[in-house]
Design a protein around this motif. Structure first.
Motif, PDB file in Angstrom:
ATOM      1  N   SER A 148     -20.585  -7.427-108.750  1.00 25.43           N
ATOM      2  CA  SER A 148     -20.198  -8.873-109.259  1.00 25.43           C
ATOM      3  C   SER A 148     -18.509  -8.689-109.354  1.00 25.43           C
TER       4      SER A 148
ATOM      5  N   GLY B 285     -12.086 -10.108-112.172  1.00 23.61           N
ATOM      6  CA  GLY B 285     -12.947  -9.010-112.135  1.00 23.61           C
ATOM      7  C   GLY B 285     -12.341  -7.785-111.989  1.00 23.61           C
TER       8      GLY B 285
ATOM      9  N   GLU C 138     -15.961 -12.477-113.838  1.00 24.16           N
ATOM     10  CA  GLU C 138     -16.761 -12.252-112.826  1.00 24.16           C
ATOM     11  C   GLU C 138     -16.705 -10.762-112.515  1.00 24.16           C
TER      12      GLU C 138
ATOM     13  N   PHE D 291     -10.428 -16.663-111.599  1.00 25.09           N
ATOM     14  CA  PHE D 291     -11.474 -15.750-111.551  1.00 25.09           C
ATOM     15  C   PHE D 291     -10.934 -14.189-111.918  1.00 25.09           C
TER      16      PHE D 291
ATOM     17  N   PRO E 263     -14.612 -11.507-108.107  1.00 25.63           N
ATOM     18  CA  PRO E 263     -14.570 -12.700-107.192  1.00 25.63           C
ATOM     19  C   PRO E 263     -13.973 -12.223-105.770  1.00 25.63           C
TER      20      PRO E 263
END
Lengths: 348, 348
Positions: free
Chosen positions: A290, A306, A283, A304, A292
């Protein structure tokens, strides 16, 4: 042995934060369940709970609780596991233990199915579920290790209070109210229930999770360091951890710096392998903000990732932001997945 | 020029979180003040405030506000500094600017008095106050750099909402109440007021502070990286940063990993130099659970360091936990200290 076999399961610690989640995931039928036996301390014994709509009575966990049980989930603290897990094994059950009691025991596999599922085959009655903060990190590291090799890992954690149980969650709620009302905050549990001093967690950050070891590291930090090496089968991997508790109810976050063995890896290479990693959701898009967060990851089974960036000085260095619900993938769901792996491999 | 000179000072952004603290520290007479001129936007002009018991009227900041002013503190956002700082300089004032407008300008010294006080002498009218998260880190790193040399720094931050202003503090309070009442949390400010999307900060952690740069880093992360090199006079120092906002009202915390140039340094060597470091307090004893936290550091002028540990794999690697009040040493107090340095060095 067959995929159609119906299993008899017991859950020790059925009234705890993790025990309740284990039962919730068992209701979703990850494998077929014939009977469920919720076990607890004497205090909660006699109460009832629902399992797939039917009322079940909670019994006190004793050495005799495990006759006829196929799989026993333990999530009631290390001392209960030390006292009862071998009794369950003697009764013929396979134990999936969610405490730290056996994790570093060389006869006990320490399993995150996305990372080292085959290790379940080596079990001698007990399989250990790793520490929550370790699980989510190794799920994120696994595809990177496989594709590019790993040299070192440096992690700083941002951990939720639910890792310290339901009472720690209540403590955060109460302290928050006290602070907003201008009252003094009362601290009885965090940073570590068993330690001497307690500090408020509301609107604060505590750089202590679990008690201190003689070397100045906390046990939580040493768990992350040692368990990561064991699960990833890399005894020489350099791992460093600083573990910090936050005023967050659920989901742990981790700022992870890694160095890969390969030196020609791009940030897009890292993102590509993360995208196809098992149990992982990438993500990561700065243009749409965007990434998490603990709130966005709550109640979800995945890990997740990121904020994936290449280090500005070290070409084989990368930074990741890894978030997952510590009670779900970090505890209950991984525990149920281990049982699923046992079923799938015909080991139970 | 003389130590007995009385100074005329102006504070642009007098009604903001940092401006109010600057005025509070000026009341403590870090140097002798003849007059104070609080300046603000049109909206707050005409209101009054107290300075050492006397009523002072807040005026609107305009290009003509700085006639006869010796030192002008700017803390009203980068665009105001860009518009008015040179006007103040033209009027004969020295500007101490607490925004990011001029920090990386090579004609503007970027000063943390404990680290590079002599740089004030190079000023050409404007001196910049560094970013809050940078200031506390370089204060902790300075004695280590001096004694053992620094090779690399990897930091993960745990930052308070007060860094985003009074409105962000109100947002945390409101969201906290909404969450406890079971209502939906309303987010309008964080992670960055000027960015498109906003996320709740209450019981959450946001891995975004300020907006994103094209390279995937946030501006806050790039500030920490670039400002650290400039202040420490080490353009080639390897610095990496991951910046995260927490539901904490005030004080930033930082998990800092460093590698020293010297390879025979012990953890006690590091603790010794930190103990005698200027503006630093070592608060580090695992046996008594002593370490700094955001709550314990609030409203204090010092930088607090704890959790000092040697890395378990890298002999010249060390981990530190660095905490300081971001509105105090991270902003208002450091700004006032810069003015003190100007007075002390006869530069104003």
């Amino acid at each position: 042995m067959s995929q159609n076999k119906q299993y008899k399961v017991a859950v020790v610690g059925a009234t705890g934060a993790v025990g309740q989640k284990i039962i919730q995931y068992l209701e979703e039928e990850p494998f077929q369940i014939e009977t469920i036996k919720p076990l607890s301390s004497k205090r909660s014994a006699g109460k009832t709970m629902k399992f797939k709509g039917e009322e079940v009575t909670i019994e006190e966990a004793t050495p005799d609780s495990f006759n006829d049980i196929d799989i026993a989930f333990f999530s009631a603290g290390g001392s209960i596991s030390e006292r009862l897990a071998q009794e369950a094994v003697k009764s013929g059950a396979i134990v999936v233990d969610n405490t730290s009691a056996f994790r570093m025991d060389e006869n006990v596999p320490l399993v995150v199915p996305e990372v080292n599922e085959a290790d379940v085959k080596k079990h001698q009655g007990i399989i250990a579920n790793p520490n929550c903060s370790t699980i989510q990190m190794v799920v994120a590291l696994k595809p990177i290790q496989e594709a590019f090799g790993l040299k070192r890992v440096i992690v700083s954690t941002y951990q939720a209070v639910s890792g310290a149980g339901l009472s720690a969650q209540d403590e955060l709620t109460e302290q928050t109210k006290q602070y907003l009302n201008g009252e003094e905050m009362v601290a009885n549990i965090l940073p570590a229930g068993s330690d001497k001093k307690h500090y408020p967690i509301a609107f604060n950050a505590l750089p202590q999770i679990d008690v201190f070891d003689d070397n100045g590291y906390t046990k939580e930090e040493l768990k992350m360091i040692n368990e990561t090496k064991k699960i990833m089968h890399e005894p020489d991997l350099h791992v460093a951890a600083t573990c910090v508790r936050l005023p967050v109810f659920t989901s742990h976050s981790e700022s992870v710096y890694i160095e890969t063995d390969k030196t020609d890896v791009t940030v897009n290479d890292i993102k590509e392998v993360l995208k196809s990693g098992e149990g992982l959701i990438l993500e990561d898009d700065p243009s749409t903000q965007s990434y998490p967060t603990p709130l966005s990851a709550a109640d979800k089974k995945e890990v997740f990732v990121g904020r994936v960036r290449q280090d500005l000085d070290t070409t084989n260095g990368f930074h990741l932001w890894v978030v997952s619900d510590n009670l779900v993938k970090g505890a209950a769901w991984n525990t149920v997945q281990i049982a699923q792996s046992l079923v799938k491999n015909g080991l139970v």
